[in-house]
Design an enzyme around this catalytic site. Structure first.
Site, PDB file in Angstrom:
ATOM      1  N   TRP A  82      -4.992  14.236   2.179  1.00  0.00           N
ATOM      2  CA  TRP A  82      -4.117  13.254   2.829  1.00  0.00           C
ATOM      3  C   TRP A  82      -2.649  13.643   2.674  1.00  0.00           C
ATOM      4  O   TRP A  82      -1.855  13.449   3.597  1.00  0.00           O
ATOM      5  CB  TRP A  82      -4.387  11.862   2.252  1.00  0.00           C
ATOM      6  N   ASP A 112      -2.871   8.712 -14.481  1.00  0.00           N
ATOM      7  CA  ASP A 112      -3.837   7.696 -14.084  1.00  0.00           C
ATOM      8  C   ASP A 112      -3.054   6.526 -13.488  1.00  0.00           C
ATOM      9  O   ASP A 112      -2.171   5.965 -14.142  1.00  0.00           O
ATOM     10  CB  ASP A 112      -4.639   7.243 -15.308  1.00  0.00           C
ATOM     11  N   LYS A 152      -8.874   2.555   1.717  1.00  0.00           N
ATOM     12  CA  LYS A 152     -10.325   2.568   1.919  1.00  0.00           C
ATOM     13  C   LYS A 152     -10.970   1.354   1.258  1.00  0.00           C
ATOM     14  O   LYS A 152     -10.607   0.978   0.140  1.00  0.00           O
ATOM     15  CB  LYS A 152     -10.913   3.846   1.310  1.00  0.00           C
TER      16      LYS A 152
END
Length: 227
Positions: A80, A119, A183
């Site tokens: 992406w 993270d 998503k």
């Protein structure tokens, strides 16, 4: 067109079973070897077939223009970010374009992309991204999904939670009229999130790219023009 697969549909490749390979890994390998988008990504220089999903989203909604600031959450392996870099004509020397990509896994350099290896869910990560942006974002995009276990309800909830956290982050960093792409897996529990998103954005659409596997319940939430 991104879904032009002429020349990429090969003869079916069989995968022999192996004592060292589980049934699930054999199925995954068979699917990869027979997926025309995997072959097309390799030929086009994209790091994953997911690149075509974002290209299709852009073709449908015309989201990307030069001189944008973009955040790519869960960026590895970088497909992406590659697409965004091409669409906004990013380069390492163009300070008007900025793409901040974050993942716990390392990705190879992409032109015009500043990579943060963290993270997303660690306490200080959001502040690091905001500092790197040096302003507000035009687009926050997330192709994050939890590791699937084959139980649709569980996979649905886990990925929905990732989308919710990406959405909350997007509200903090998007400029007015900014866009959010994420998503989700269909499963019934997404309605509450959709209600929240519709309160914050002028237009909210569902979109399933043709490059998304037909058997997958994944769709993309495309939220346009933050209020």
């Amino acid at each position: 067109m991104t879904n032009n697969l002429s020349g990429y549909r090969n003869k079916f490749v069989r995968v022999k079973t192996s004592k060292k390979r589980t049934v699930s890994s054999s199925n995954w390998l068979r699917r990869q070897l027979n997926d025309p988008y995997v072959a097309k990504a390799r030929m086009d220089g994209f790091r994953s077939r997911a690149a075509y999903k974002l290209l299709e989203i852009h073709e449908k909604f015309k989201l990307f223009t030069p001189n944008m600031k973009i955040v790519d959450l869960g960026a590895a392996p970088g497909g992406w970010s590659q697409v965004a870099s091409k669409l906004i004509k990013a380069s390492d020397n163009n300070l008007n374009n900025k793409i901040i990509s974050i993942d716990v896994l390392e990705i190879e350099h992409v032109a015009g992309v500043e990579f943060v290896q963290k993270d997303f869910f660690e306490a200080d990560t959001e502040e690091l991204i905001i500092q790197a942006l040096d302003g507000r974002a035009d687009i926050v995009m997330s192709d994050m999904a939890s590791n699937t276990i084959g139980h649709k309800a569980t996979d649905h909830i886990r990925t929905l939670l990732l989308c919710e956290q990406a959405f909350e982050f997007a509200l903090k960093v998007l400029k007015p009229s900014g866009h959010f792409i994420a998503k989700i897996f269909r499963g019934g529990a997404e309605n509450e999130l959709l209600y929240k998103v519709k309160r914050e954005f002028k237009t909210v659409k569902h979109f399933k790219p043709s490059s998304s596997r037909s058997e997958s319940t994944e769709i993309y939430l495309v939220a346009l023009n933050k209020k």
